[in-house]
Enzyme design. Structure first.
Site, mmCIF file in Angstrom:
data_model
loop_
_atom_site.group_PDB
_atom_site.id
_atom_site.type_symbol
_atom_site.label_atom_id
_atom_site.label_comp_id
_atom_site.label_asym_id
_atom_site.label_seq_id
_atom_site.Cartn_x
_atom_site.Cartn_y
_atom_site.Cartn_z
ATOM 1 N N SER A 101 41.624 41.091 38.092
ATOM 2 C CA SER A 101 42.810 40.252 38.128
ATOM 3 C C SER A 101 43.721 40.575 36.939
ATOM 4 C CB SER A 101 42.392 38.778 38.152
ATOM 5 O OG SER A 101 43.485 37.927 38.361
ATOM 6 N N HIS A 126 44.311 41.884 42.645
ATOM 7 C CA HIS A 126 44.705 41.004 43.748
ATOM 8 C C HIS A 126 45.984 40.288 43.346
ATOM 9 C CE1 HIS A 126 42.171 37.350 42.086
ATOM 10 N NE2 HIS A 126 43.079 37.771 41.240
#
Length: 204
Positions: A101, A126
């Site tokens: 992330s 993501h």
């Protein structure tokens, strides 16, 4: 009983006697920084402050940021990324363990050609997420608009710094995409993968 931060001896230039400082303090003096937790405002401010201070102290010596992070808050992560682009020294990023992330966003923000992953490291990218269920309808809409802007910002950075086309990054950010070190290298997130020495087990 928790183990405290180890202390190591350090001698300032020109002084005869060494003083005991915690190991991270000692490593910071060698321009080695560590992100080993979730990204939040506290750790972001610490890393930003260290990078700015070390840049003022000597803007000719590179900085090294070691990353083992599951991700965290977007804005504190962007603060670290922007500071990496702002300071004069090149910032090497090194992924050890996991850069997921916002951890991967900070990893890709290192100086191009100076981003490295350890051979068994994992990388995950993501799109930014939020807890919509806690918001009222009006706040929900405003937060959704802000998330779209943040997603656009992150996507542009990944495109710029990986060399991948927009459609590839956009598809990747639709879901959790985990990569090995070599896959992250092929994806342009890192430039180098450390090689393990077969004889000694040490990485070179």
């Amino acid at each position: 009983m928790p183990i405290g931060v180890p202390k190591v001896p350090f001698r300032n230039p020109g002084e005869e006697d060494a003083v005991w400082v915690d190991v991270y303090n000692r490593l910071h003096r060698e321009r080695l920084l560590f992100l080993g937790q979730e990204v939040d405002s506290e750790i972001s401010n610490q890393i930003v402050g260290l990078m700015v201070y070390l840049s003022i102290e000597d803007d000719t010596r590179d900085l090294y940021l070691f990353i083992n992070s599951p991700g965290g808050w977007v804005i504190p992560g962007i603060a670290i990324y922007d500071t990496m682009q702002f300071v004069l020294p090149d910032v090497h990023t090194i992924c050890m363990g996991l850069a997921a992330s916002m951890g991967s966003f900070i990893l890709v923000g290192g100086e191009i050609t100076k981003r490295l992953a350890f051979p068994h490291a994992r990388v995950m990218i993501h799109q930014p997420a939020s807890s919509f269920y806690e918001a009222q309808a009006r706040d929900f809409i405003l937060e959704a608009e802000e998330l779209l802007k943040l997603r656009e910002t992150l996507t542009k950075v990944y495109v710029q710094r990986t060399g991948n086309p927009l459609w590839v990054i956009s598809e990747d950010m639709e879901r959790d995409v985990f990569m090995s070190a070599t896959e992250a290298q092929a994806h342009g997130i890192v430039d180098l993968v450390a090689i393990e020495n077969e004889n000694t087990g040490n990485s070179i």
